[in-house]
Design an enzyme around this catalytic site. Structure first.
Site, PDB file in Angstrom:
ATOM      1  N   ASP A   6       0.793  -1.243   0.000  1.00  0.00           N
ATOM      2  CA  ASP A   6       0.000   0.000   0.000  1.00  0.00           C
ATOM      3  C   ASP A   6       0.818   1.283   0.000  1.00  0.00           C
ATOM      4  OD1 ASP A   6       0.883   0.129   2.712  1.00  0.00           O
ATOM      5  OD2 ASP A   6      -0.961  -0.838   3.429  1.00  0.00           O
TER       6      ASP A   6
ATOM      7  N   HIS B  96       6.632  -7.579  -1.360  1.00  0.00           N
ATOM      8  CA  HIS B  96       5.531  -8.066  -2.207  1.00  0.00           C
ATOM      9  C   HIS B  96       5.112  -7.072  -3.284  1.00  0.00           C
ATOM     10  CE1 HIS B  96       4.234 -11.164   1.110  1.00  0.00           C
ATOM     11  NE2 HIS B  96       5.338 -11.497   0.475  1.00  0.00           N
TER      12      HIS B  96
ATOM     13  N   CYS C 277       2.588  -3.368 -22.776  1.00  0.00           N
ATOM     14  CA  CYS C 277       3.849  -2.808 -22.293  1.00  0.00           C
ATOM     15  C   CYS C 277       4.375  -1.814 -23.331  1.00  0.00           C
ATOM     16  CB  CYS C 277       4.863  -3.935 -22.088  1.00  0.00           C
ATOM     17  SG  CYS C 277       6.530  -3.341 -21.776  1.00  0.00           S
TER      18      CYS C 277
ATOM     19  N   CYS D 209       7.710  -3.677 -24.912  1.00  0.00           N
ATOM     20  CA  CYS D 209       7.716  -4.939 -25.666  1.00  0.00           C
ATOM     21  C   CYS D 209       6.327  -5.383 -26.117  1.00  0.00           C
ATOM     22  CB  CYS D 209       8.388  -6.044 -24.850  1.00  0.00           C
ATOM     23  SG  CYS D 209       7.348  -6.654 -23.518  1.00  0.00           S
TER      24      CYS D 209
HETATM   25  P1  OAD Z   1      -2.693 -11.409   7.481  1.00  0.00           P
HETATM   26  O1  OAD Z   1      -4.021 -10.820   7.150  1.00  0.00           O
HETATM   27  O2  OAD Z   1      -2.464 -12.826   7.175  1.00  0.00           O
HETATM   28  O3  OAD Z   1      -2.393 -11.220   9.029  1.00  0.00           O
HETATM   29  C1  OAD Z   1      -2.584  -9.994   9.672  1.00  0.00           C
HETATM   30  C2  OAD Z   1      -2.043 -10.128  11.067  1.00  0.00           C
HETATM   31  O4  OAD Z   1      -2.194  -8.868  11.705  1.00  0.00           O
HETATM   32  C3  OAD Z   1      -2.775 -11.143  11.929  1.00  0.00           C
HETATM   33  O5  OAD Z   1      -1.813 -11.912  12.663  1.00  0.00           O
HETATM   34  C4  OAD Z   1      -3.634 -10.292  12.874  1.00  0.00           C
HETATM   35  O6  OAD Z   1      -3.771 -10.899  14.150  1.00  0.00           O
HETATM   36  C5  OAD Z   1      -2.788  -9.048  12.971  1.00  0.00           C
HETATM   37  N1  OAD Z   1      -3.533  -7.800  13.201  1.00  0.00           N
HETATM   38  C6  OAD Z   1      -4.747  -7.434  12.732  1.00  0.00           C
HETATM   39  N2  OAD Z   1      -5.040  -6.174  13.094  1.00  0.00           N
HETATM   40  C7  OAD Z   1      -3.982  -5.723  13.808  1.00  0.00           C
HETATM   41  C8  OAD Z   1      -3.666  -4.482  14.440  1.00  0.00           C
HETATM   42  N3  OAD Z   1      -4.501  -3.435  14.400  1.00  0.00           N
HETATM   43  N4  OAD Z   1      -2.468  -4.386  15.072  1.00  0.00           N
HETATM   44  C9  OAD Z   1      -1.599  -5.438  15.119  1.00  0.00           C
HETATM   45  N5  OAD Z   1      -1.856  -6.634  14.550  1.00  0.00           N
HETATM   46  C10 OAD Z   1      -3.021  -6.770  13.890  1.00  0.00           C
HETATM   47  O7  OAD Z   1      -1.587 -10.472   6.796  1.00  0.00           O
HETATM   48  P2  OAD Z   1      -0.040 -10.765   6.527  1.00  0.00           P
HETATM   49  O8  OAD Z   1       0.542 -11.688   7.519  1.00  0.00           O
HETATM   50  O9  OAD Z   1       0.596  -9.439   6.357  1.00  0.00           O
HETATM   51  O10 OAD Z   1       0.742 -11.644   0.241  1.00  0.00           O
HETATM   52  O11 OAD Z   1      -0.130 -11.464   5.136  1.00  0.00           O
HETATM   53  C11 OAD Z   1       1.031 -11.832   4.496  1.00  0.00           C
HETATM   54  C12 OAD Z   1       0.765 -11.949   3.028  1.00  0.00           C
HETATM   55  O12 OAD Z   1      -0.340 -12.818   2.775  1.00  0.00           O
HETATM   56  C13 OAD Z   1       0.340 -10.654   2.356  1.00  0.00           C
HETATM   57  O13 OAD Z   1       1.419  -9.782   2.083  1.00  0.00           O
HETATM   58  C14 OAD Z   1      -0.294 -11.153   1.109  1.00  0.00           C
HETATM   59  C15 OAD Z   1      -1.126 -12.276   1.682  1.00  0.00           C
HETATM   60  O14 OAD Z   1      -1.414 -13.282   0.801  1.00  0.00           O
HETATM   61  C16 OAD Z   1       0.649 -11.473  -1.095  1.00  0.00           C
HETATM   62  O15 OAD Z   1      -0.309 -10.919  -1.607  1.00  0.00           O
HETATM   63  C17 OAD Z   1       1.807 -12.020  -1.842  1.00  0.00           C
END
Ligand code: OAD
Length: 246
Positions: free
Chosen positions: A99, A114, A141, A144
């Site tokens: 973001d 990512h 693109c 290309c």
């Molecule tokens: P997730 O949505 O899997 O996990 C979010 C985490 O944040 C969870 O452990 C929640 O408990 C925690 N959480 C939620 N709200 C919160 C807050 N206000 N403060 C602190 N913690 C909070 O997201 P990610 O682990 O970031 O990848 O996901 C990893 C990747 O999975 C993403 O980058 C994306 C997704 O598929 C791709 O798109 C390649």
């Protein structure tokens, strides 16, 4: 717990934060795995976030990303992003988020594992990147002629090599690694805190829930990132006797 962590961080020269979707939650960006509101709970990720996202339905994929892009245009960095940007000392952010909110908050050392939602890149990997197109169909693109696609990493696809090796070096060389608002489930990003631990670097976790990393973290702060990080920064400043004008 926050005081013990602040005590360690006050003496740390180099701190690395690995951030995930939870850091942007207070900005109104949906997380991925929350049972009720997470993106993967509400949408079938196949065909959108998954590998081969230009197939089988490029139109669906365009709509999915157009929706996420329009959402991002309306959100702002929250107190978690700002606390990291105003960290008292060197702070390297490694983020899984696409973001751009860390940079918008003012963080200057940011590794994006990512990719970025506000860019497109050539699907034939000719190296061309452009600002995200709002066109309904993927544009060609300009170099290309292959279709352009969002500059984000899809499941099953490799992370940008340089970003990953820079991230590995950063966590291994840090005085402390903070894992913030991430489920610690998606590799290889989820491996980074373990790499830090293997190199003898202490790890702290800030999360509203327990994760597979929690038991390994020396400090585990259960709470929202937008509330915990400002409190942590204030505690570090107090220990150091810093005076900060907000
Ligand atoms: P997730 O949505 O899997 O996990 C979010 C985490 O944040 C969870 O452990 C929640 O408990 C925690 N959480 C939620 N709200 C919160 C807050 N206000 N403060 C602190 N913690 C909070 O997201 P990610 O682990 O970031 O990848 O996901 C990893 C990747 O999975 C993403 O980058 C994306 C997704 O598929 C791709 O798109 C390649």
């Amino acid at each position: 717990m926050i005081d013990a962590l602040a005590g360690h961080l006050a003496g740390a020269a180099s701190v690395v934060a690995l951030t995930g979707a939870g850091v942007s939650a207070a900005s109104g960006v949906p997380t991925f795995r929350d049972a009720q509101t997470g993106l993967w709970a509400r949408y079938q990720s196949d065909g959108a976030g998954h590998a081969g996202g230009l197939r089988p339905d490029p139109q669906l994929v365009r709509c999915w990303y157009a929706w996420r892009r329009s959402l991002l245009a309306r959100v702002r960095p929250n107190d978690a992003h700002i606390a990291l940007a105003e960290w008292p000392g060197r702070m390297m952010v490694i983020t899984q988020n696409v973001d751009g909110l860390h940079q918008r908050a003012g963080s200057t050392e940011v590794i994006e594992l990512h990719g970025r939602l506000d860019r497109d890149r050539c699907s034939a990997e000719c190296g061309t990147r452009t600002p995200a197109s709002a066109a309904e169909s993927p544009p060609p693109c300009p170099r290309c002629g292959a279709l352009m696609r969002p500059d984000v990493v899809w499941f099953g696809k490799a992370l940008p090599e340089q970003a990953l090796s820079d991230a590995l070096a950063a966590v291994r060389g840090a005085d402390c690694v903070l894992s913030i608002g991430t489920s610690s489930l998606v590799r290889p990003a989820a491996d980074l805190p373990w790499e830090a631990l293997a190199a003898g670097v202490p790890v702290a976790e800030i999360n509203t829930e327990a994760t597979p990393l929690t038991d390994q973290a020396r400090w585990s702060l259960r709470g929202r990132a937008d509330q915990t990080l400002p409190a942590l920064v204030a505690a570090i400043r107090q220990r150091r006797g810093d005076h900060h004008e907000p």
